[in-house]
Enzyme design. Structure first.
Site, PDB file in Angstrom:
ATOM      1  N   ASN A   9     -27.578 -73.968 -50.390  1.00 52.60           N
ATOM      2  CA  ASN A   9     -28.206 -73.908 -49.053  1.00 52.60           C
ATOM      3  C   ASN A   9     -27.584 -72.355 -48.640  1.00 52.60           C
ATOM      4  O   ASN A   9     -26.580 -72.441 -48.031  1.00 52.60           O
ATOM      5  CB  ASN A   9     -27.863 -74.918 -48.206  1.00 52.60           C
ATOM      6  N   ARG A  87     -32.213 -75.217 -51.147  1.00 48.87           N
ATOM      7  CA  ARG A  87     -32.943 -75.100 -49.845  1.00 48.87           C
ATOM      8  C   ARG A  87     -33.622 -74.048 -49.390  1.00 48.87           C
ATOM      9  O   ARG A  87     -32.962 -72.937 -49.186  1.00 48.87           O
ATOM     10  CB  ARG A  87     -31.944 -75.791 -48.823  1.00 48.87           C
ATOM     11  N   HIS A 176     -37.195 -79.202 -40.979  1.00 47.56           N
ATOM     12  CA  HIS A 176     -36.445 -80.419 -41.180  1.00 47.56           C
ATOM     13  C   HIS A 176     -37.167 -81.372 -42.100  1.00 47.56           C
ATOM     14  O   HIS A 176     -36.799 -82.616 -42.311  1.00 47.56           O
ATOM     15  CB  HIS A 176     -35.998 -81.151 -40.057  1.00 47.56           C
ATOM     16  N   LEU A 205     -31.605 -85.030 -34.847  1.00 44.46           N
ATOM     17  CA  LEU A 205     -30.939 -84.626 -33.689  1.00 44.46           C
ATOM     18  C   LEU A 205     -29.561 -83.712 -34.101  1.00 44.46           C
ATOM     19  O   LEU A 205     -28.583 -84.477 -34.365  1.00 44.46           O
ATOM     20  CB  LEU A 205     -30.724 -85.640 -32.704  1.00 44.46           C
ATOM     21  N   GLY A 206     -29.535 -82.468 -34.310  1.00 46.67           N
ATOM     22  CA  GLY A 206     -28.485 -82.072 -34.880  1.00 46.67           C
ATOM     23  C   GLY A 206     -28.489 -80.524 -33.917  1.00 46.67           C
ATOM     24  O   GLY A 206     -28.949 -80.758 -32.590  1.00 46.67           O
ATOM     25  N   ARG A 237     -31.366 -73.369 -28.568  1.00 49.49           N
ATOM     26  CA  ARG A 237     -32.780 -73.172 -28.584  1.00 49.49           C
ATOM     27  C   ARG A 237     -33.413 -73.952 -27.273  1.00 49.49           C
ATOM     28  O   ARG A 237     -33.143 -75.001 -27.041  1.00 49.49           O
ATOM     29  CB  ARG A 237     -33.276 -73.487 -29.830  1.00 49.49           C
ATOM     30  N   ASP A 279     -22.584 -78.028 -27.468  1.00 50.65           N
ATOM     31  CA  ASP A 279     -22.104 -79.024 -28.452  1.00 50.65           C
ATOM     32  C   ASP A 279     -22.289 -80.475 -27.482  1.00 50.65           C
ATOM     33  O   ASP A 279     -21.702 -80.409 -26.547  1.00 50.65           O
ATOM     34  CB  ASP A 279     -20.599 -78.931 -28.951  1.00 50.65           C
ATOM     35  N   GLY A 327     -26.335 -84.884 -36.533  1.00 58.74           N
ATOM     36  CA  GLY A 327     -25.107 -84.932 -36.060  1.00 58.74           C
ATOM     37  C   GLY A 327     -25.349 -85.835 -34.529  1.00 58.74           C
ATOM     38  O   GLY A 327     -24.365 -87.030 -34.378  1.00 58.74           O
ATOM     39  N   GLY A 329     -27.665 -87.740 -33.605  1.00 59.21           N
ATOM     40  CA  GLY A 329     -28.609 -89.118 -33.643  1.00 59.21           C
ATOM     41  C   GLY A 329     -27.710 -90.123 -34.280  1.00 59.21           C
ATOM     42  O   GLY A 329     -27.858 -91.232 -34.217  1.00 59.21           O
ATOM     43  N   GLU A 330     -26.838 -89.742 -35.257  1.00 60.86           N
ATOM     44  CA  GLU A 330     -25.871 -90.507 -36.024  1.00 60.86           C
ATOM     45  C   GLU A 330     -24.608 -90.907 -35.241  1.00 60.86           C
ATOM     46  O   GLU A 330     -24.083 -91.884 -35.448  1.00 60.86           O
ATOM     47  CB  GLU A 330     -25.245 -89.937 -37.468  1.00 60.86           C
ATOM     48  N   GLU A 381     -29.554 -84.479 -46.938  1.00 65.24           N
ATOM     49  CA  GLU A 381     -30.424 -83.505 -47.491  1.00 65.24           C
ATOM     50  C   GLU A 381     -30.207 -82.848 -48.725  1.00 65.24           C
ATOM     51  O   GLU A 381     -30.974 -82.687 -49.618  1.00 65.24           O
ATOM     52  CB  GLU A 381     -30.567 -82.262 -46.417  1.00 65.24           C
TER      53      GLU A 381
HETATM   54  P1  AMP Z   1     -25.401 -81.211 -36.787  1.00 67.69           P
HETATM   55  O1  AMP Z   1     -26.150 -79.790 -36.663  1.00 67.69           O
HETATM   56  O2  AMP Z   1     -26.591 -82.143 -37.632  1.00 67.69           O
HETATM   57  O3  AMP Z   1     -24.093 -80.945 -37.991  1.00 67.69           O
HETATM   58  O4  AMP Z   1     -24.966 -81.744 -35.407  1.00 67.69           O
HETATM   59  C1  AMP Z   1     -24.290 -81.071 -34.754  1.00 67.69           C
HETATM   60  C2  AMP Z   1     -24.213 -81.714 -33.430  1.00 67.69           C
HETATM   61  O5  AMP Z   1     -23.730 -83.232 -33.550  1.00 67.69           O
HETATM   62  C3  AMP Z   1     -23.332 -81.030 -32.195  1.00 67.69           C
HETATM   63  O6  AMP Z   1     -24.031 -81.014 -30.989  1.00 67.69           O
HETATM   64  C4  AMP Z   1     -22.310 -82.023 -32.128  1.00 67.69           C
HETATM   65  O7  AMP Z   1     -21.626 -82.022 -30.931  1.00 67.69           O
HETATM   66  C5  AMP Z   1     -23.126 -83.348 -32.358  1.00 67.69           C
HETATM   67  N1  AMP Z   1     -22.156 -84.406 -32.739  1.00 67.69           N
HETATM   68  C6  AMP Z   1     -21.164 -84.776 -33.477  1.00 67.69           C
HETATM   69  N2  AMP Z   1     -20.551 -85.926 -33.393  1.00 67.69           N
HETATM   70  C7  AMP Z   1     -20.639 -86.218 -32.177  1.00 67.69           C
HETATM   71  C8  AMP Z   1     -20.344 -87.597 -31.335  1.00 67.69           C
HETATM   72  N3  AMP Z   1     -19.570 -88.223 -31.811  1.00 67.69           N
HETATM   73  N4  AMP Z   1     -20.698 -87.520 -29.972  1.00 67.69           N
HETATM   74  C9  AMP Z   1     -21.904 -86.744 -29.508  1.00 67.69           C
HETATM   75  N5  AMP Z   1     -22.394 -85.708 -30.199  1.00 67.69           N
HETATM   76  C10 AMP Z   1     -21.970 -85.760 -31.586  1.00 67.69           C
END
Ligand code: AMP
Length: 396
Positions: A9, A87, A176, A205-206, A237, A279, A327, A329-330, A381
């Site tokens: 990627n 990717r 995505h 949701l990341g 964004r 974040d 990040g 969503g999980e 992914e």
């Molecule tokens: P990603 O782009 O998929 O890596 O997701 C990044 C996002 O996931 C960031 O906003 C992180 O703050 C959020 N994230 C990761 N761990 C947690 C958590 N334990 N609680 C809330 N948000 C989280």
């Protein structure tokens, strides 16, 4: 003999990679080269719980690829690689599925660079560098947009002059797609329903975020559009705005299109609203401590997300499963609870204990047995790219 797929990627200043065991689907190695083309370029390898960090003597993409090759050589892994999967962010209307890379595919990806000027050139660089370092290995392109090519016209057209679509490709493409495709199949399996007869809303949701309406395994609508700026509130964004904002800000701030585009991509979203951070985890903590910016940022994020999920149900006509991934969503019981409570009218009833337990890689159902199904699914992914690559290269 063990065989591997190398997944790449490639971004403009970074190169993320993974080595996936084709038999077990386990990830043998992951890594990231950062600050490519800048001072302090470095590369990190993570394998079997061990982390190796190196400074790159040749701090560009080719240098990173050579470092990967010598790491693999030293561990006698190079010979196990049977194919490389890349990717690719934008496939435009040229690509409805993953494809084996040849010169005509490279030219078509180059043609799509006008739609993704930040991403496609970097993706192409990754492919060309990999071809030079791993000559003779089949390579596959896996597109973020391909999964959404099944959207009907009424979902992908903007209400602007049709000539802009015909002559300039102005339409909604969605992104995505690799993640949405992977998690939708996982969700159907987990819910015990056939993917071919299912109505799923996927919320990825990341830092970037999008929802997709997936009917019988095919994308019928999604929240991102021509670019990954449309739709949900994201880390930095804005998501949806009134397009009139461009004209208004051009005179109010005495700036140009590039300035406003940068503002909407890099200084908006959770960061812009909270005036604290992009974040989600940090904002949840700050909101719990009463930070007003963090509180309103999280509320706008959740409200807009719930609104978009409900819009996806229009595309589906019903909803069997809502899934959360990425990040946030999980890992965020807070966001999931907030959103499910707003969607009670769709039959959702939150199982609070299950929601709190679905965290750090633990997937599962977070709604009560008599509720519309809501699931947390871990996206992967890289595995999806490896599976597509294996399917297209087996026997080559
Ligand atoms: P990603 O782009 O998929 O890596 O997701 C990044 C996002 O996931 C960031 O906003 C992180 O703050 C959020 N994230 C990761 N761990 C947690 C958590 N334990 N609680 C809330 N948000 C989280």
């Amino acid at each position: 003999m063990i065989t591997h797929t190398l997944v790449i990627n490639c971004g403009s200043s970074s190169l993320k990679f993974a080595l996936i065991n084709a038999q077990t689907q386990d990830t043998t190695l992951t890594g990231l080269a950062e600050k490519l083309g800048m001072a302090g370029a470095c590369i990190t390898f993570k394998q079997a719980g061990q982390k190796v960090e190196l400074t790159l003597a040749q701090g560009d993409h080719a240098g990173a690829m050579k470092a990967i090759l010598s790491y693999l050589d030293e561990r006698a892994l190079t010979g196990s690689i049977t194919a490389i999967g890349h990717r690719v962010v934008h496939g435009g209307e040229n690509f409805h599925a993953s494809t084996l890379i040849d010169d005509s595919v490279l030219a078509a990806i180059e043609d799509c660079a006008r739609l993704a000027p930040l991403h496609n050139p970097a993706n192409l660089l990754g492919m060309r560098t990999a071809q030079a370092c791993f000559p003779g290995l089949p390579q596959v392109a896996v597109f973020d947009t391909a999964f959404h090519q099944t959207m009907p016209q009424h979902a992908y057209l903007y209400a602007v002059p049709m000539a802009l679509y015909r002559e300039h490709g102005v339409r909604r493409y969605g992104f995505h797609g690799t993640s949405h495709r992977f998690v939708a199949a996982e969700a159907a399996r987990m819910a015990g329903i056939p993917l071919e007869n299912s109505a799923i809303v996927s919320a990825h949701l990341g830092n970037g975020a999008s929802v997709a309406a997936i009917l019988n395994g095919q994308s019928v609508d999604t929240s991102m559009g021509l670019t990954p700026l449309e739709g949900l509130v994201m880390g930095t964004r804005s998501g949806d705005i009134d397009p009139g904002l461009f004209g208004y800000l051009a005179s109010a701030l005495n700036t140009d299109v590039d300035g406003i585009t940068a503002l909407l991509n890099k200084q908006s979203g959770l960061l812009g609203l909270s005036e604290l951070s992009s974040d989600c985890r940090e904002l949840e903590e700050a909101a719990a401590n009463g930070h007003p910016g963090a509180i309103i940022a999280m509320e706008v994020f959740c409200y807009r997300l719930a609104k978009q999920i409900a819009a996806m149900v229009v595309a589906l006509g019903r909803i069997d499963v809502l899934l959360f991934t990425g990040g946030i969503g999980e890992n965020s019981p807070f966001v999931r609870a907030n959103v499910l409570n707003k969607l009670a009218f769709l039959g959702f009833s939150l199982d609070a204990a299950a929601n709190d337990a679905a965290f750090r890689g633990k997937a599962g159902r977070i709604s009560h047995a008599d509720s519309t199904t809501a699931l947390v699914i871990n996206t992967n992914e890289e595995l999806m790219i490896a599976l597509d690559t294996a399917a297209l290269t087996q026997g080559k």
